[in-house]
Motif scaffolding. Sequence first.
Motif, PDB file in Angstrom:
ATOM      1  N   LYS A  10       0.869  -1.178   0.000  1.00  0.00           N
ATOM      2  CA  LYS A  10       0.000   0.000   0.000  1.00  0.00           C
ATOM      3  C   LYS A  10       0.906   1.228   0.000  1.00  0.00           C
ATOM      4  O   LYS A  10       1.817   1.338   0.814  1.00  0.00           O
ATOM      5  CB  LYS A  10      -0.893  -0.005   1.242  1.00  0.00           C
ATOM      6  N   THR A  11       0.667   2.150  -0.933  1.00  0.00           N
ATOM      7  CA  THR A  11       1.437   3.384  -1.017  1.00  0.00           C
ATOM      8  C   THR A  11       0.658   4.496  -0.327  1.00  0.00           C
ATOM      9  O   THR A  11      -0.498   4.745  -0.649  1.00  0.00           O
ATOM     10  CB  THR A  11       1.695   3.760  -2.487  1.00  0.00           C
ATOM     11  N   LEU A  12       1.310   5.143   0.629  1.00  0.00           N
ATOM     12  CA  LEU A  12       0.670   6.192   1.423  1.00  0.00           C
ATOM     13  C   LEU A  12       1.477   7.485   1.333  1.00  0.00           C
ATOM     14  O   LEU A  12       2.692   7.448   1.128  1.00  0.00           O
ATOM     15  CB  LEU A  12       0.583   5.747   2.885  1.00  0.00           C
ATOM     16  N   PRO A  13       0.825   8.622   1.485  1.00  0.00           N
ATOM     17  CA  PRO A  13       1.572   9.884   1.481  1.00  0.00           C
ATOM     18  C   PRO A  13       2.482   9.965   2.712  1.00  0.00           C
ATOM     19  O   PRO A  13       2.113   9.542   3.803  1.00  0.00           O
ATOM     20  CB  PRO A  13       0.488  10.955   1.517  1.00  0.00           C
ATOM     21  N   PRO A  17       5.897  17.572   5.620  1.00  0.00           N
ATOM     22  CA  PRO A  17       5.204  18.751   5.089  1.00  0.00           C
ATOM     23  C   PRO A  17       6.009  19.477   4.017  1.00  0.00           C
ATOM     24  O   PRO A  17       5.456  20.213   3.203  1.00  0.00           O
ATOM     25  CB  PRO A  17       4.988  19.645   6.312  1.00  0.00           C
ATOM     26  N   GLY A  18       7.294  19.271   3.943  1.00  0.00           N
ATOM     27  CA  GLY A  18       8.121  19.922   2.939  1.00  0.00           C
ATOM     28  C   GLY A  18       8.164  19.193   1.613  1.00  0.00           C
ATOM     29  O   GLY A  18       8.793  19.642   0.668  1.00  0.00           O
ATOM     30  N   CYS A  19       7.506  18.050   1.539  1.00  0.00           N
ATOM     31  CA  CYS A  19       7.543  17.249   0.305  1.00  0.00           C
ATOM     32  C   CYS A  19       6.147  16.708   0.026  1.00  0.00           C
ATOM     33  O   CYS A  19       5.738  15.698   0.595  1.00  0.00           O
ATOM     34  CB  CYS A  19       8.548  16.114   0.445  1.00  0.00           C
ATOM     35  N   GLU A  20       5.434  17.382  -0.852  1.00  0.00           N
ATOM     36  CA  GLU A  20       4.058  16.971  -1.152  1.00  0.00           C
ATOM     37  C   GLU A  20       3.987  15.678  -1.960  1.00  0.00           C
ATOM     38  O   GLU A  20       3.005  14.952  -1.887  1.00  0.00           O
ATOM     39  CB  GLU A  20       3.350  18.087  -1.924  1.00  0.00           C
ATOM     40  N   ASP A  21       5.024  15.390  -2.754  1.00  0.00           N
ATOM     41  CA  ASP A  21       5.020  14.205  -3.616  1.00  0.00           C
ATOM     42  C   ASP A  21       5.658  12.978  -2.971  1.00  0.00           C
ATOM     43  O   ASP A  21       5.724  11.924  -3.598  1.00  0.00           O
ATOM     44  CB  ASP A  21       5.735  14.517  -4.930  1.00  0.00           C
ATOM     45  N   CYS A  22       6.152  13.105  -1.756  1.00  0.00           N
ATOM     46  CA  CYS A  22       6.822  11.985  -1.090  1.00  0.00           C
ATOM     47  C   CYS A  22       5.793  10.964  -0.610  1.00  0.00           C
ATOM     48  O   CYS A  22       4.734  11.313  -0.105  1.00  0.00           O
ATOM     49  CB  CYS A  22       7.654  12.477   0.086  1.00  0.00           C
ATOM     50  N   VAL A  23       6.135   9.705  -0.777  1.00  0.00           N
ATOM     51  CA  VAL A  23       5.272   8.603  -0.343  1.00  0.00           C
ATOM     52  C   VAL A  23       6.119   7.566   0.388  1.00  0.00           C
ATOM     53  O   VAL A  23       7.340   7.572   0.310  1.00  0.00           O
ATOM     54  CB  VAL A  23       4.555   7.931  -1.537  1.00  0.00           C
ATOM     55  N   TYR A  24       5.462   6.687   1.098  1.00  0.00           N
ATOM     56  CA  TYR A  24       6.134   5.533   1.668  1.00  0.00           C
ATOM     57  C   TYR A  24       5.271   4.317   1.416  1.00  0.00           C
ATOM     58  O   TYR A  24       4.085   4.419   1.131  1.00  0.00           O
ATOM     59  CB  TYR A  24       6.459   5.719   3.156  1.00  0.00           C
ATOM     60  N   GLU A  25       5.887   3.157   1.487  1.00  0.00           N
ATOM     61  CA  GLU A  25       5.173   1.916   1.221  1.00  0.00           C
ATOM     62  C   GLU A  25       4.943   1.168   2.512  1.00  0.00           C
ATOM     63  O   GLU A  25       5.835   1.060   3.354  1.00  0.00           O
ATOM     64  CB  GLU A  25       5.957   1.040   0.248  1.00  0.00           C
ATOM     65  N   ARG A  26       3.765   0.630   2.650  1.00  0.00           N
ATOM     66  CA  ARG A  26       3.392  -0.182   3.813  1.00  0.00           C
ATOM     67  C   ARG A  26       3.136  -1.593   3.298  1.00  0.00           C
ATOM     68  O   ARG A  26       2.306  -1.801   2.411  1.00  0.00           O
ATOM     69  CB  ARG A  26       2.135   0.414   4.447  1.00  0.00           C
ATOM     70  N   PHE A  27       3.852  -2.572   3.835  1.00  0.00           N
ATOM     71  CA  PHE A  27       3.743  -3.961   3.379  1.00  0.00           C
ATOM     72  C   PHE A  27       2.867  -4.759   4.327  1.00  0.00           C
ATOM     73  O   PHE A  27       2.930  -4.582   5.541  1.00  0.00           O
ATOM     74  CB  PHE A  27       5.132  -4.611   3.314  1.00  0.00           C
ATOM     75  N   ARG A  28       2.060  -5.635   3.760  1.00  0.00           N
ATOM     76  CA  ARG A  28       1.214  -6.525   4.561  1.00  0.00           C
ATOM     77  C   ARG A  28       1.388  -7.942   4.035  1.00  0.00           C
ATOM     78  O   ARG A  28       1.343  -8.187   2.826  1.00  0.00           O
ATOM     79  CB  ARG A  28      -0.250  -6.108   4.455  1.00  0.00           C
TER      80      ARG A  28
END
Length: 67
Positions: A10-13, A17-28
């Motif tokens: 799952k890709t989440l924002p 706050p300084g990076c609007e396009d940054c995301v992180y991945e959550r693995f299940r």
Amino acid sequence: MRYPILPVVKTLPADDPGCEDCVYERFRVRHHSLFTPRDFDASPYFRIIKPTIEGEFDYRAIDWEGR
């Protein structure tokens, strides 16, 4: 054990706050009953060792019980 054979990603924002396009991945980890043998071949976390390729293996030479 929590081996990531083919996890659900799952890709989440990101909370930056300084990076609007940054995301992180959550693995299940998926339920064990949903795996198929092909999942192990497709997974980047496992190396499939095929005896006919890795060495001098001859499946016809196996001495099967009851033959």
